[in-house]
Design a protein around this motif. Sequence first.
Motif, PDB file in Angstrom:
ATOM      1  N   PHE A 125       0.828  -1.194  -0.163  1.00 21.93           N
ATOM      2  CA  PHE A 125       0.078  -0.041  -0.038  1.00 21.93           C
ATOM      3  C   PHE A 125       0.732   1.443  -0.180  1.00 21.93           C
ATOM      4  O   PHE A 125       0.869   2.025   0.937  1.00 21.93           O
ATOM      5  CB  PHE A 125      -0.929  -0.016   1.244  1.00 21.93           C
ATOM      6  N   THR A 152      -2.354  -0.016  -5.903  1.00 24.83           N
ATOM      7  CA  THR A 152      -2.841   0.509  -4.455  1.00 24.83           C
ATOM      8  C   THR A 152      -4.152   1.109  -4.614  1.00 24.83           C
ATOM      9  O   THR A 152      -5.286   0.873  -3.754  1.00 24.83           O
ATOM     10  CB  THR A 152      -1.770   1.510  -3.695  1.00 24.83           C
ATOM     11  N   GLN A 153      -4.077   2.057  -5.605  1.00 21.28           N
ATOM     12  CA  GLN A 153      -5.561   2.787  -5.950  1.00 21.28           C
ATOM     13  C   GLN A 153      -6.630   2.092  -6.162  1.00 21.28           C
ATOM     14  O   GLN A 153      -7.847   2.146  -5.712  1.00 21.28           O
ATOM     15  CB  GLN A 153      -5.185   3.917  -6.924  1.00 21.28           C
ATOM     16  N   GLN A 171      -6.982  -1.052  -5.031  1.00 23.59           N
ATOM     17  CA  GLN A 171      -7.559  -1.786  -4.069  1.00 23.59           C
ATOM     18  C   GLN A 171      -8.672  -0.793  -3.165  1.00 23.59           C
ATOM     19  O   GLN A 171      -9.570  -1.350  -2.663  1.00 23.59           O
ATOM     20  CB  GLN A 171      -6.518  -2.240  -3.121  1.00 23.59           C
ATOM     21  N   THR A 172      -8.113   0.591  -3.089  1.00 26.08           N
ATOM     22  CA  THR A 172      -8.997   1.479  -2.521  1.00 26.08           C
ATOM     23  C   THR A 172     -10.248   1.606  -3.263  1.00 26.08           C
ATOM     24  O   THR A 172     -11.286   1.643  -2.501  1.00 26.08           O
ATOM     25  CB  THR A 172      -8.045   2.903  -2.573  1.00 26.08           C
TER      26      THR A 172
END
Length: 228
Positions: free
Chosen positions: A176, A182-183, A185-186
């Motif tokens: 993360f 990572t974005q 997953q967000t």
Amino acid sequence: MDKWFETFNKIVFLIENYGTLFIVGTGYTLLLSVITVFFGSIFGSVLAVLKNNKFLPIRFLITAYIEIVRGTPILLQLYIFKFMLPAAIPGFKPSTFVCILVALILNSAAYVSEVIRSGIEAVDKGQTEAARSLGLSKRQTMFKIVLPQAVRYILPALGNEFIMMIKETSLASVFFVGDLMTQFQTISGATFLTMEPLIIIGIIYFVLTFSLSKGVAVLERRMKAGER
């Protein structure tokens, strides 16, 4: 047809409401890649020069380092540095981003060192002999004669390394660090959408790597034309 239209609407929704996160993720991905290749090139240059050292222990250590890094998965290296770096230096608490960045730089350096070494070896040996016969030291010959000529072999390969690093930084999303994956997953956690954010991110990766690959191809053609 309705399913495609629904997918398109979801993509538009994501761009309108989460466009900032995609931009931030792209920024982090490029930042990681640029810093990694820049410092990896500097460290890789040092490794390439040291690998030609006549002192056997130094040459052995450099060769061992390069082979170990190139022979193990980059994700394993990221895990090792994420947990080893803070423990290795008492009182020093680097952020996850710094740990991952160090791991990426050291990984890139191993590959870049081989690129630079092959570029140096591609320079005609007669250039070195001529420089030494004129009284230049080994160091002067390397930095004033050999390396400037090796650049035309090295730069295109460094461009390809940058392209590869853009894709490899996706593994950093395990920790993360703010990159594109990572974005994803967000955004996926907030919207419960999976395919649509992946399509957007896939397009971003493709645009970045395709544009850079075309730039590298142009650079190679210009260097070959200049050589002729």
